[in-house]
Design a protein around this motif. Sequence first.
Motif, PDB file in Angstrom:
ATOM      1  N   ASP A  24       1.223  -1.166   0.150  1.00 23.45           N
ATOM      2  CA  ASP A  24      -0.314   0.300   0.156  1.00 23.45           C
ATOM      3  C   ASP A  24       0.965   1.297  -0.093  1.00 23.45           C
ATOM      4  OD1 ASP A  24      -2.522  -1.273  -0.013  1.00 23.45           O
ATOM      5  OD2 ASP A  24      -2.569  -1.528   2.169  1.00 23.45           O
ATOM      6  N   LEU A  25       1.854   0.679   0.240  1.00 24.91           N
ATOM      7  CA  LEU A  25       2.822   2.090   0.929  1.00 24.91           C
ATOM      8  C   LEU A  25       3.363   2.525  -0.584  1.00 24.91           C
ATOM      9  CD1 LEU A  25       4.327   1.383   4.061  1.00 24.91           C
ATOM     10  CD2 LEU A  25       3.177   3.721   3.949  1.00 24.91           C
ATOM     11  N   ILE A  26       4.028   1.449  -1.111  1.00 24.41           N
ATOM     12  CA  ILE A  26       4.322   1.907  -2.405  1.00 24.41           C
ATOM     13  C   ILE A  26       3.283   2.045  -3.777  1.00 24.41           C
ATOM     14  CG2 ILE A  26       5.617   0.436  -4.528  1.00 24.41           C
ATOM     15  CD1 ILE A  26       7.337   0.516  -2.243  1.00 24.41           C
ATOM     16  N   LEU A  27       2.606   2.150  -3.604  1.00 21.38           N
ATOM     17  CA  LEU A  27       0.969   1.961  -4.218  1.00 21.38           C
ATOM     18  C   LEU A  27       0.642   3.391  -3.936  1.00 21.38           C
ATOM     19  CD1 LEU A  27      -1.211  -1.343  -4.564  1.00 21.38           C
ATOM     20  CD2 LEU A  27       0.041   0.053  -5.994  1.00 21.38           C
ATOM     21  N   GLY A  28       0.947   4.246  -2.853  1.00 17.59           N
ATOM     22  CA  GLY A  28       0.577   5.316  -2.675  1.00 17.59           C
ATOM     23  C   GLY A  28       1.716   5.975  -2.784  1.00 17.59           C
ATOM     24  N   GLU A  32       1.049   8.865  -6.748  1.00 20.11           N
ATOM     25  CA  GLU A  32       1.331   9.954  -6.850  1.00 20.11           C
ATOM     26  C   GLU A  32       1.752  10.006  -8.124  1.00 20.11           C
ATOM     27  OE1 GLU A  32       3.271  11.200  -3.658  1.00 20.11           O
ATOM     28  OE2 GLU A  32       1.976  10.646  -2.048  1.00 20.11           O
ATOM     29  N   LEU A  33       3.248   9.153  -8.509  1.00 17.99           N
ATOM     30  CA  LEU A  33       4.302   9.912 -10.230  1.00 17.99           C
ATOM     31  C   LEU A  33       2.768   9.606 -11.073  1.00 17.99           C
ATOM     32  CD1 LEU A  33       7.223   7.357  -9.390  1.00 17.99           C
ATOM     33  CD2 LEU A  33       7.232   9.908  -9.627  1.00 17.99           C
ATOM     34  N   MET A  34       2.118   8.591 -10.734  1.00 19.78           N
ATOM     35  CA  MET A  34       0.864   8.770 -12.107  1.00 19.78           C
ATOM     36  C   MET A  34       0.162  10.268 -12.057  1.00 19.78           C
ATOM     37  SD  MET A  34       1.540   6.300 -13.823  1.00 19.78           S
ATOM     38  CE  MET A  34      -0.198   5.359 -14.739  1.00 19.78           C
ATOM     39  N   THR A  35      -0.256  10.517 -11.118  1.00 23.27           N
ATOM     40  CA  THR A  35      -1.298  11.469 -11.516  1.00 23.27           C
ATOM     41  C   THR A  35      -0.791  12.541 -11.505  1.00 23.27           C
ATOM     42  OG1 THR A  35      -1.670  11.861  -9.419  1.00 23.27           O
ATOM     43  CG2 THR A  35      -3.609  10.924  -9.525  1.00 23.27           C
ATOM     44  N   VAL A  43      -6.363  12.153 -15.596  1.00 25.43           N
ATOM     45  CA  VAL A  43      -6.226  10.962 -14.605  1.00 25.43           C
ATOM     46  C   VAL A  43      -6.502  10.952 -13.723  1.00 25.43           C
ATOM     47  CG1 VAL A  43      -4.820   8.788 -14.761  1.00 25.43           C
ATOM     48  CG2 VAL A  43      -5.022   9.884 -16.653  1.00 25.43           C
ATOM     49  N   THR A  44      -7.824   9.995 -12.727  1.00 25.52           N
ATOM     50  CA  THR A  44      -7.684  10.174 -11.346  1.00 25.52           C
ATOM     51  C   THR A  44      -6.596   9.045 -10.667  1.00 25.52           C
ATOM     52  OG1 THR A  44     -10.078   8.193 -11.595  1.00 25.52           O
ATOM     53  CG2 THR A  44      -9.824  11.198 -11.594  1.00 25.52           C
ATOM     54  N   THR A  45      -6.547   9.277  -9.252  1.00 27.10           N
ATOM     55  CA  THR A  45      -6.044   8.219  -8.282  1.00 27.10           C
ATOM     56  C   THR A  45      -6.866   6.925  -8.929  1.00 27.10           C
ATOM     57  OG1 THR A  45      -5.267   9.641  -7.039  1.00 27.10           O
ATOM     58  CG2 THR A  45      -5.324   7.210  -6.054  1.00 27.10           C
ATOM     59  N   GLU A  46      -8.104   7.108  -8.629  1.00 27.52           N
ATOM     60  CA  GLU A  46      -9.424   5.741  -8.493  1.00 27.52           C
ATOM     61  C   GLU A  46      -9.157   5.344 -10.024  1.00 27.52           C
ATOM     62  OE1 GLU A  46     -11.341   2.768  -6.996  1.00 27.52           O
ATOM     63  OE2 GLU A  46     -10.524   4.413  -5.938  1.00 27.52           O
ATOM     64  N   GLN A  47      -8.865   5.953 -11.092  1.00 28.95           N
ATOM     65  CA  GLN A  47      -8.445   5.170 -12.106  1.00 28.95           C
ATOM     66  C   GLN A  47      -7.117   3.790 -12.407  1.00 28.95           C
ATOM     67  OE1 GLN A  47      -8.644   8.678 -15.048  1.00 28.95           O
ATOM     68  NE2 GLN A  47     -11.141   8.019 -15.712  1.00 28.95           N
ATOM     69  N   ILE A  48      -6.687   4.371 -11.503  1.00 32.21           N
ATOM     70  CA  ILE A  48      -5.107   4.105 -11.868  1.00 32.21           C
ATOM     71  C   ILE A  48      -5.117   2.567 -11.151  1.00 32.21           C
ATOM     72  CG2 ILE A  48      -2.498   4.414 -11.002  1.00 32.21           C
ATOM     73  CD1 ILE A  48      -2.587   7.598 -11.208  1.00 32.21           C
ATOM     74  N   GLU A  95      11.572   2.901 -15.815  1.00 28.65           N
ATOM     75  CA  GLU A  95      12.778   2.514 -14.728  1.00 28.65           C
ATOM     76  C   GLU A  95      12.624   2.766 -13.526  1.00 28.65           C
ATOM     77  OE1 GLU A  95      16.416   4.103 -16.909  1.00 28.65           O
ATOM     78  OE2 GLU A  95      15.897   1.921 -18.134  1.00 28.65           O
ATOM     79  N   GLU A  96      12.184   3.981 -13.692  1.00 31.01           N
ATOM     80  CA  GLU A  96      11.925   4.340 -11.880  1.00 31.01           C
ATOM     81  C   GLU A  96      10.748   3.391 -11.414  1.00 31.01           C
ATOM     82  OE1 GLU A  96      10.187   9.060  -9.686  1.00 31.01           O
ATOM     83  OE2 GLU A  96      10.974   8.937 -12.041  1.00 31.01           O
ATOM     84  N   LEU A  97       9.651   2.965 -12.104  1.00 31.02           N
ATOM     85  CA  LEU A  97       8.345   2.252 -11.734  1.00 31.02           C
ATOM     86  C   LEU A  97       8.633   0.912 -11.145  1.00 31.02           C
ATOM     87  CD1 LEU A  97       5.626   3.207 -14.127  1.00 31.02           C
ATOM     88  CD2 LEU A  97       6.204   4.214 -11.730  1.00 31.02           C
ATOM     89  N   PHE A  98       9.897   0.676 -12.182  1.00 31.84           N
ATOM     90  CA  PHE A  98      10.312  -0.997 -11.973  1.00 31.84           C
ATOM     91  C   PHE A  98      11.663  -1.244 -10.482  1.00 31.84           C
ATOM     92  CE2 PHE A  98      12.334  -4.760 -12.176  1.00 31.84           C
ATOM     93  CZ  PHE A  98      11.434  -5.802 -12.567  1.00 31.84           C
ATOM     94  N   LYS A  99      11.729  -0.346 -10.333  1.00 33.60           N
ATOM     95  CA  LYS A  99      12.437   0.002  -9.096  1.00 33.60           C
ATOM     96  C   LYS A  99      12.154   0.226  -8.187  1.00 33.60           C
ATOM     97  CE  LYS A  99      16.644   2.767  -7.232  1.00 33.60           C
ATOM     98  NZ  LYS A  99      18.084   3.690  -7.376  1.00 33.60           N
TER      99      LYS A  99
END
Length: 248
Positions: A24-28, A32-35, A43-48, A95-99
Amino acid sequence: MSKDGQHIIFDMDDTLIHCNKYFDLILGEFFELMTTWFQEYGVTTEQIRTKQMEIDVAGVDKLGFASANFPQSLIDTYQFFCKLHHKTPVLHEEEELFKLGLSVYDQEVEAYPGMVETLDTLQNEGHRLYLYTGGETRIQKRKIEQMKLADFFEDRIYIRQHKNVRALEEILSTGQFNRPLTWMIGNSLRTDVVPALTAGINSIYIKQQREWHYNLVELKHEPHNVLFTVSALTEVPEIIADNAITNS
Protein backbone atom coordinates in the motif's frame (compact mmCIF):
# COMPACT_ATOMS: atom_id res chain seq x y z
CA MET A 1 -8.39 -39.54 28.23
CA SER A 2 -5.79 -37.51 26.27
CA LYS A 3 -5.97 -34.76 23.74
CA ASP A 4 -4.07 -35.37 20.55
CA GLY A 5 -1.63 -32.72 19.43
CA GLN A 6 -2.90 -31.23 16.19
CA HIS A 7 -1.17 -30.27 12.95
CA ILE A 8 -1.35 -26.50 12.50
CA ILE A 9 -0.30 -24.98 9.19
CA PHE A 10 0.32 -21.24 9.20
CA ASP A 11 0.41 -18.85 6.30
CA MET A 12 3.09 -16.19 6.81
CA ASP A 13 2.40 -12.89 4.99
CA ASP A 14 -0.37 -10.92 6.71
CA THR A 15 -0.98 -13.84 9.05
CA LEU A 16 2.23 -13.87 11.09
CA ILE A 17 4.00 -10.83 9.64
CA HIS A 18 2.92 -7.63 7.92
CA CYS A 19 2.96 -7.55 4.13
CA ASN A 20 0.06 -5.70 2.47
CA LYS A 21 0.77 -2.44 4.24
CA TYR A 22 4.13 -2.20 2.46
CA PHE A 23 2.49 -2.73 -0.92
CA ASP A 24 0.00 0.00 0.00
CA LEU A 25 2.87 2.39 0.78
CA ILE A 26 4.51 1.71 -2.59
CA LEU A 27 1.20 2.05 -4.39
CA GLY A 28 0.71 5.42 -2.71
CA GLU A 29 4.00 6.61 -4.24
CA PHE A 30 2.99 5.10 -7.59
CA PHE A 31 -0.33 6.94 -7.61
CA GLU A 32 1.43 10.24 -6.89
CA LEU A 33 3.83 9.73 -9.78
CA MET A 34 1.09 8.69 -12.16
CA THR A 35 -1.29 11.55 -11.35
CA THR A 36 1.62 13.96 -11.87
CA TRP A 37 2.70 12.44 -15.18
CA PHE A 38 -0.89 12.26 -16.47
CA GLN A 39 -2.21 15.44 -14.87
CA GLU A 40 -2.97 17.11 -18.21
CA TYR A 41 -5.17 14.14 -19.20
CA GLY A 42 -7.29 14.23 -16.05
CA VAL A 43 -6.41 10.68 -14.98
CA THR A 44 -7.61 10.03 -11.42
CA THR A 45 -6.09 7.97 -8.64
CA GLU A 46 -9.14 5.70 -8.64
CA GLN A 47 -8.75 4.97 -12.37
CA ILE A 48 -5.08 4.13 -11.83
CA ARG A 49 -5.86 1.98 -8.77
CA THR A 50 -8.54 0.00 -10.62
CA LYS A 51 -6.34 -0.72 -13.66
CA GLN A 52 -3.27 -1.65 -11.58
CA MET A 53 -5.36 -4.03 -9.46
CA GLU A 54 -6.78 -5.68 -12.58
CA ILE A 55 -3.32 -6.15 -14.09
CA ASP A 56 -1.78 -7.32 -10.80
CA VAL A 57 -4.45 -9.97 -10.14
CA ALA A 58 -4.20 -11.27 -13.72
CA GLY A 59 -0.44 -11.59 -13.32
CA VAL A 60 -0.70 -13.55 -10.07
CA ASP A 61 -3.28 -15.87 -11.65
CA LYS A 62 -0.81 -16.63 -14.43
CA LEU A 63 2.60 -16.50 -12.74
CA GLY A 64 1.87 -17.04 -9.06
CA PHE A 65 3.74 -15.01 -6.45
CA ALA A 66 6.68 -14.06 -8.67
CA SER A 67 8.59 -11.02 -7.43
CA ALA A 68 8.60 -9.35 -10.86
CA ASN A 69 4.81 -9.39 -11.10
CA PHE A 70 4.17 -6.36 -8.88
CA PRO A 71 6.73 -3.97 -10.46
CA GLN A 72 5.64 -5.15 -13.90
CA SER A 73 2.04 -4.32 -13.01
CA LEU A 74 3.13 -0.74 -12.37
CA ILE A 75 4.82 -0.51 -15.77
CA ASP A 76 1.90 -2.18 -17.54
CA THR A 77 -0.50 0.29 -15.91
CA TYR A 78 1.72 3.18 -17.02
CA GLN A 79 1.82 1.83 -20.57
CA PHE A 80 -1.96 1.36 -20.61
CA PHE A 81 -2.57 5.04 -19.83
CA CYS A 82 0.15 6.11 -22.26
CA LYS A 83 -1.62 4.23 -25.04
CA LEU A 84 -5.04 5.48 -23.93
CA HIS A 85 -3.95 9.12 -24.07
CA HIS A 86 -1.47 8.85 -26.95
CA LYS A 87 1.46 9.71 -24.71
CA THR A 88 4.88 8.36 -25.68
CA PRO A 89 6.28 6.14 -22.88
CA VAL A 90 9.49 7.45 -21.35
CA LEU A 91 12.14 4.83 -20.60
CA HIS A 92 13.46 6.46 -17.42
CA GLU A 93 9.91 6.67 -16.05
CA GLU A 94 9.42 2.94 -16.66
CA GLU A 95 12.76 2.22 -14.99
CA GLU A 96 11.75 4.35 -12.02
CA LEU A 97 8.51 2.39 -11.67
CA PHE A 98 10.26 -0.98 -11.83
CA LYS A 99 12.74 0.10 -9.15
CA LEU A 100 9.88 1.42 -7.02
CA GLY A 101 7.96 -1.85 -7.35
CA LEU A 102 10.94 -4.00 -6.41
CA SER A 103 11.61 -1.87 -3.33
CA VAL A 104 8.58 -3.42 -1.62
CA TYR A 105 10.66 -6.55 -1.00
CA ASP A 106 13.29 -4.57 0.89
CA GLN A 107 10.89 -3.26 3.51
CA GLU A 108 11.33 -4.01 7.20
CA VAL A 109 9.89 -7.32 8.41
CA GLU A 110 7.40 -6.73 11.23
CA ALA A 111 5.48 -9.34 13.20
CA TYR A 112 1.77 -9.10 13.90
CA PRO A 113 0.93 -8.50 17.57
CA GLY A 114 1.13 -11.72 19.58
CA MET A 115 2.99 -13.75 16.94
CA VAL A 116 5.64 -15.17 19.28
CA GLU A 117 3.17 -15.70 22.14
CA THR A 118 0.71 -17.50 19.86
CA LEU A 119 3.33 -19.84 18.39
CA ASP A 120 4.85 -20.44 21.84
CA THR A 121 1.48 -21.36 23.30
CA LEU A 122 0.63 -23.81 20.52
CA GLN A 123 4.07 -25.38 20.59
CA ASN A 124 3.99 -25.80 24.37
CA GLU A 125 0.56 -27.43 24.15
CA GLY A 126 2.09 -30.19 22.03
CA HIS A 127 0.86 -29.16 18.59
CA ARG A 128 3.05 -29.61 15.52
CA LEU A 129 3.54 -26.37 13.60
CA TYR A 130 4.09 -25.94 9.86
CA LEU A 131 4.73 -22.85 7.74
CA TYR A 132 3.25 -22.64 4.24
CA THR A 133 3.96 -19.41 2.39
CA GLY A 134 3.57 -18.14 -1.15
CA GLY A 135 6.40 -16.34 -2.92
CA GLU A 136 9.95 -16.72 -4.17
CA THR A 137 12.31 -18.76 -2.02
CA ARG A 138 14.98 -16.06 -1.64
CA ILE A 139 12.55 -13.40 -0.48
CA GLN A 140 10.55 -15.63 1.84
CA LYS A 141 13.64 -17.18 3.41
CA ARG A 142 14.92 -13.71 4.29
CA LYS A 143 11.71 -12.99 6.19
CA ILE A 144 11.79 -16.39 7.90
CA GLU A 145 15.38 -15.86 9.04
CA GLN A 146 14.78 -12.31 10.27
CA MET A 147 11.73 -13.41 12.28
CA LYS A 148 13.53 -16.56 13.54
CA LEU A 149 10.52 -18.63 12.51
CA ALA A 150 12.59 -21.81 12.20
CA ASP A 151 12.58 -21.84 16.03
CA PHE A 152 8.94 -22.89 15.77
CA PHE A 153 8.70 -24.62 12.38
CA GLU A 154 12.18 -26.21 12.06
CA ASP A 155 12.28 -28.00 8.69
CA ARG A 156 8.49 -28.01 8.34
CA ILE A 157 8.55 -24.98 6.03
CA TYR A 158 6.97 -24.98 2.57
CA ILE A 159 7.49 -22.16 0.07
CA ARG A 160 5.45 -22.26 -3.13
CA GLN A 161 5.19 -19.75 -5.97
CA HIS A 162 1.65 -20.94 -6.67
CA LYS A 163 -0.49 -21.30 -3.54
CA ASN A 164 -3.65 -23.24 -4.39
CA VAL A 165 -5.50 -26.52 -3.86
CA ARG A 166 -2.91 -28.54 -5.77
CA ALA A 167 0.02 -27.11 -3.79
CA LEU A 168 -1.70 -27.78 -0.47
CA GLU A 169 -2.63 -31.32 -1.50
CA GLU A 170 1.01 -32.02 -2.37
CA ILE A 171 2.06 -30.91 1.10
CA LEU A 172 -0.65 -32.93 2.83
CA SER A 173 0.11 -36.05 0.82
CA THR A 174 3.83 -35.99 1.64
CA GLY A 175 3.45 -35.55 5.39
CA GLN A 176 1.89 -37.54 8.20
CA PHE A 177 -1.23 -35.40 8.38
CA ASN A 178 -4.39 -36.65 10.05
CA ARG A 179 -6.82 -34.37 8.23
CA PRO A 180 -9.49 -34.10 10.94
CA LEU A 181 -6.67 -32.94 13.24
CA THR A 182 -5.13 -30.52 10.75
CA TRP A 183 -5.73 -26.76 10.53
CA MET A 184 -4.86 -24.10 7.98
CA ILE A 185 -4.49 -20.61 9.48
CA GLY A 186 -4.40 -17.65 7.11
CA ASN A 187 -5.73 -14.31 5.93
CA SER A 188 -6.63 -15.31 2.37
CA LEU A 189 -9.93 -16.88 1.44
CA ARG A 190 -8.50 -17.73 -2.00
CA THR A 191 -5.15 -19.27 -1.07
CA ASP A 192 -5.69 -20.44 2.52
CA VAL A 193 -9.33 -21.12 3.39
CA VAL A 194 -10.79 -22.49 0.15
CA PRO A 195 -7.88 -24.91 -0.48
CA ALA A 196 -8.04 -26.09 3.15
CA LEU A 197 -11.75 -26.83 3.04
CA THR A 198 -11.42 -28.46 -0.37
CA ALA A 199 -8.64 -30.68 1.00
CA GLY A 200 -10.79 -31.75 3.95
CA ILE A 201 -8.93 -29.95 6.73
CA ASN A 202 -10.09 -27.30 9.18
CA SER A 203 -9.41 -23.61 8.81
CA ILE A 204 -9.21 -20.36 10.74
CA TYR A 205 -9.63 -17.25 8.62
CA ILE A 206 -7.89 -14.19 10.04
CA LYS A 207 -9.86 -11.32 8.56
CA GLN A 208 -7.87 -8.15 7.99
CA GLN A 209 -9.29 -4.62 7.97
CA ARG A 210 -7.82 -4.02 4.53
CA GLU A 211 -7.36 -7.03 2.31
CA TRP A 212 -5.70 -7.42 -1.09
CA HIS A 213 -8.42 -7.82 -3.73
CA TYR A 214 -6.87 -11.06 -5.00
CA ASN A 215 -7.49 -12.78 -1.67
CA LEU A 216 -11.22 -12.14 -1.64
CA VAL A 217 -13.41 -14.86 -3.11
CA GLU A 218 -16.87 -16.07 -2.25
CA LEU A 219 -17.30 -19.35 -0.37
CA LYS A 220 -19.67 -21.00 -2.82
CA HIS A 221 -20.85 -23.83 -0.59
CA GLU A 222 -21.27 -24.63 3.06
CA PRO A 223 -18.00 -26.23 4.21
CA HIS A 224 -18.15 -29.69 5.72
CA ASN A 225 -15.14 -28.90 7.89
CA VAL A 226 -14.63 -26.56 10.79
CA LEU A 227 -14.23 -22.93 9.76
CA PHE A 228 -13.76 -20.01 12.14
CA THR A 229 -13.32 -16.32 11.36
CA VAL A 230 -11.28 -14.20 13.78
CA SER A 231 -9.83 -10.71 13.74
CA ALA A 232 -6.59 -11.37 15.62
CA LEU A 233 -3.85 -13.99 15.56
CA THR A 234 -4.01 -14.26 19.34
CA GLU A 235 -7.49 -15.82 19.12
CA VAL A 236 -6.12 -18.95 17.44
CA PRO A 237 -4.87 -21.00 20.45
CA GLU A 238 -8.23 -20.85 22.23
CA ILE A 239 -10.08 -22.06 19.13
CA ILE A 240 -7.62 -24.92 18.67
CA ALA A 241 -7.98 -25.89 22.35
CA ASP A 242 -11.77 -25.72 22.27
CA ASN A 243 -11.91 -27.97 19.21
CA ALA A 244 -9.37 -30.58 20.23
CA ILE A 245 -10.44 -34.15 19.62
CA THR A 246 -10.20 -36.31 22.73
CA ASN A 247 -9.15 -39.94 22.39
CA SER A 248 -9.35 -42.54 25.09
